[in-house]
Design an enzyme around this catalytic site. Structure first.
Site, PDB file in Angstrom:
ATOM      1  N   ASP A 139      -8.558  41.413  19.720  1.00 14.92           N
ATOM      2  CA  ASP A 139      -8.966  42.109  20.937  1.00 14.92           C
ATOM      3  C   ASP A 139     -10.313  42.807  20.773  1.00 14.92           C
ATOM      4  OD1 ASP A 139      -6.655  41.497  22.511  1.00 14.92           O
ATOM      5  OD2 ASP A 139      -5.531  42.940  21.308  1.00 14.92           O
ATOM      6  N   TYR A 257      -2.927  41.553   8.344  1.00 15.24           N
ATOM      7  CA  TYR A 257      -3.826  42.542   8.939  1.00 15.24           C
ATOM      8  C   TYR A 257      -3.953  43.740   7.997  1.00 15.24           C
ATOM      9  CZ  TYR A 257      -4.009  40.393  13.600  1.00 15.24           C
ATOM     10  OH  TYR A 257      -4.245  39.562  14.654  1.00 15.24           O
TER      11      TYR A 257
END
Length: 489
Positions: A139, A257
Site C-alpha cells: 500500500d 514482513y
C-alpha cells in the site's frame, strides 16, 4: 543545352534547380536514383515537385531541407527477438509513492515507473501482452526489499529456460526448453533505450544490431538495464528465468514482513507473548480492513513471529530500534498494520497478551472493535519465498551497494538536521507543571479496552450491503476466486 531549345517545362525545371542549394540537388538526385526513375520523367517524384504550379514556398523548402539533413529515427523491431519469461526481484523505498499497483488517477506508483522503464528500454511493447504477475500488493508508503514480479521480456537468446516459441504460443502450446544457457545463440546484443528527441519518440538500438546471428551472446542483464532509467528509490536487485507456469503471486511459498519501531520503554516480553499467539491458522477478520466486495475467506496461516534488535546496534546505532519479523503464507489488506497496532497496546501495558486470543475468536467476537492502524512508513515486504529460483546479480551488485550507501548518507544528513532541531527545542528551559508530569498516567487511565469499544459492522452485514448494491445496479455476483494461499492486500 541551349536555353532557347528548352521546352517550357524544361525551362521551369532549370530555373527551379538553379535556385537549389548543393545539398538539396544531391538529395534530389539520390532520391531519383533510389526510385530508379529518371529525373525528368513524369513519374519522377522530383519533376512533380518542380513544376511551376507546385513550387513550394521558401519556408517549406527550408523545412524540407532540414528534415532531409536529419537521419530518420528507426522504429525498434521487436519481432526480431524472442521473448523470455523472467522474474525480477525489486526493492523500493515507498514512503513518497502511492503504493505498488498502477492507478488510473495517479502516475506516482511503483508499477507506473516500472512499466515506463520496461517500455523505454524496449523490453516490452505493452504490459497487457506480457503475462504480468506480482507477489504482493503493498500500500501507500510501504517499502519492499524483496518484491517479486514476473513477465515476458525481450531476450537476446533463441533457446533456454523461459524462452517462448511465439509460433506455438498462438496455439496455446508454449515451448519450454532446457535450463542450459551456456550455448544459447543471440539475434542481437545491445541495450535499447527510447529516444527523447522528436515528437514520435521512436526507439533506437544503442549497440550494433547487425552482429552475426551465429555468434554466441550473453543474455541481457535486465537489472542493469532497468536501473539506468528507474527513479533512485526503485531498484531491480536481480533477475532469473522462470518456467511458463510460474506466477509471482501463486507460486510464492511464503512472505516475510518486517516492521521497525522504537522501543520507548515498551514491554518486549509482553509483545513477544502476544505475537506468538498469532502463529498457526486463524480467522484474521478482526486484524485487517475488511474488503467485503472481493474477499470472503479471512483465514490465514502465520508461520513465524520474532522481535529483534536491528543490525544498527552492531554499529553503535539507536539501541531502542527494534523490528517485528512476521512470516506467513499470505496476508489480508492492512493485516500487518492492524496486528502491530494491537501489539503496541500490549507493549504499553494498556492491554494484556490474551487480547489476541479474544480477537481471534470470531465466533464470540464477529465484529471488529474500532482502533487505529499502525503507521505504514516502517513496514517493509522483506522477502518472498520461491522454490528453485537462482537469482542472478551479475553487474548489479556493486552498483547497488554504492547506490544504497549514498542513499543512506543522505538520510543520515537529514537525521542530523532533525536531531539538531530536537536538541535546540530540548535545551529550552520550561517549567514543568503537574499536568505534564501526570500525562502518562492520564493516558493509561483514559484508555478504553478493546473489548469495551464500539464495533464495526460484521462481515455478514457488509456482504449483505454489497449484494444489495449489486442487485440494484444489475451486477452479476462474481465467482469466488480467493484461495487460502492468495495475497489479498
Amino acid at each position: 543545352m541551349a536555353t532557347s531549345s528548352l521546352t517550357p517545362d524544361e525551362r521551369s525545371l532549370e530555373e527551379e534547380l538553379q535556385s537549389k542549394t548543393k545539398e538539396e540537388l544531391i538529395s534530389l538526385i539520390l532520391d531519383s536514383k533510389k526510385r530508379k526513375v529518371p529525373l525528368l520523367s513524369e513519374d519522377s517524384e522530383g519533376i512533380q515537385q518542380h513544376k511551376p504550379q507546385q513550387t513550394a514556398s521558401s519556408s517549406e523548402k527550408q523545412t524540407m531541407g532540414a528534415k532531409k539533413k536529419q537521419p530518420a529515427m528507426r522504429e525498434f523491431d521487436m519481432s526480431r527477438y524472442k521473448r523470455r519469461h523472467v522474474a525480477l526481484k525489486v526493492a523500493y523505498i515507498g514512503w513518497d509513492y502511492h503504493g505498488l499497483a498502477s492507478q488510473v488517477d495517479s502516475e506516482n506508483t511503483i508499477e507506473y515507473h516500472l512499466f515506463a522503464a520496461l517500455k523505454k528500454t524496449c523490453l516490452i511493447t505493452a504490459i497487457d501482452e506480457s503475462n504480468y504477475s506480482r507477489c504482493g500488493r503493498t500500500d501507500k508508503g510501504v517499502s519492499a526489499f524483496g518484491q517479486v514480479i514476473a513477465l515476458y521480456l525481450r531476450s537476446n537468446l533463441t533457446e533456454g529456460e523461459g524462452i517462448i516459441d511465439e509460433s506455438k504460443t498462438e496455439n496455446n502450446d508454449i515451448n519450454n526448453n532446457n535450463n542450459n544457457d551456456s550455448n544459447e545463440t543471440a539475434k542481437s546484443d545491445g541495450i535499447v533505450v527510447e529516444s527523447d528527441s522528436g515528437p514520435s519518440s521512436k526507439k533506437i538500438n544503442v549497440k550494433n544490431q547487425n552482429q552475426k546471428k551465429s555468434k554466441p551472446q550473453n543474455e541481457i542483464d535486465y537489472a542493469y538495464v532497468l536501473n539506468r532509467v528507474l527513479p533512485p528509490e526503485i531498484r531491480v536487485i536481480a533477475w532469473t528465468p522462470v518456467k511458463m507456469d510460474f506466477s509471482a503471486r501463486f507460486s510464492c511459498l511464503y512472505r516475510t514482513y518486517k516492521y521497525f519501531f522504537v522501543l520507548n520503554g515498551m514491554d518486549i516480553g509482553a509483545m513477544l507473548n502476544a505475537g506468538k499467539r498469532f502463529l498457526g491458522e486463524h480467522d484474521f477478520r478482526n486484524f485487517c480492513k475488511i474488503d467485503a466486495e472481493n474477499v470472503s475467506n479471512f483465514r490465514r496461516t502465520m508461520l513465524n513471529f520474532e522481535i529483534q534488535p536491528t543490525l544498527d546496534l552492531q554499529n553503535g546505532g539507536n539501541k531502542d530500534l527494534y523490528c517485528f519479523t512476521i512470516t506467513g503464507y499470505a496476508f489480508l489488506w492492512h493485516q500487518i498494520r492492524c496486528m502491530v497496532a494491537v501489539l503496541f497496546l500490549v507493549g504499553r501495558r494498556l492491554e494484556t497478551p490474551d487480547i489476541i486470543d479474544y480477537l481471534l475468536d470470531v465466533e464470540k467476537n464477529p465484529q471488529k472493535p474500532r482502533y487505529d492502524m499502525a503507521s505504514e512508513l516502517p513496514l517493509v515486504l522483506y522477502d518472498c519465498g520461491f522454490e528453485g529460483l537462482n537469482w542472478r546479480y551479475e553487474l548489479t551488485h556493486t552498483k547497488l551497494v554504492t547506490h544504497f550507501q549514498e542513499y543512506t548518507q543522505q538520510l543520515t544528513l537529514k537525521n542530523g538536521v532533525v536531531g539538531l532541531m530536537l536538541s535546540s527545542v530540548e535545551s529550552v528551559k520550561v517549567e514543568q507543571n503537574s499536568n505534564t508530569e501526570s500525562s502518562s498516567k492520564d493516558n493509561k487511565e483514559r484508555h478504553v479496552k478493546l473489548c469495551d469499544r464500539p464495533r464495526e459492522d460484521s462481515l455478514e452485514e457488509k456482504q449483505k450491503r454489497v449484494n444489495e448494491k449489486r442487485q440494484k445496479l444489475g451486477i452479476e455476483m462474481p465467482a469466488k476466486k480467493h484461495k487460502a494461499n492468495e495475497m489479498d492486500e
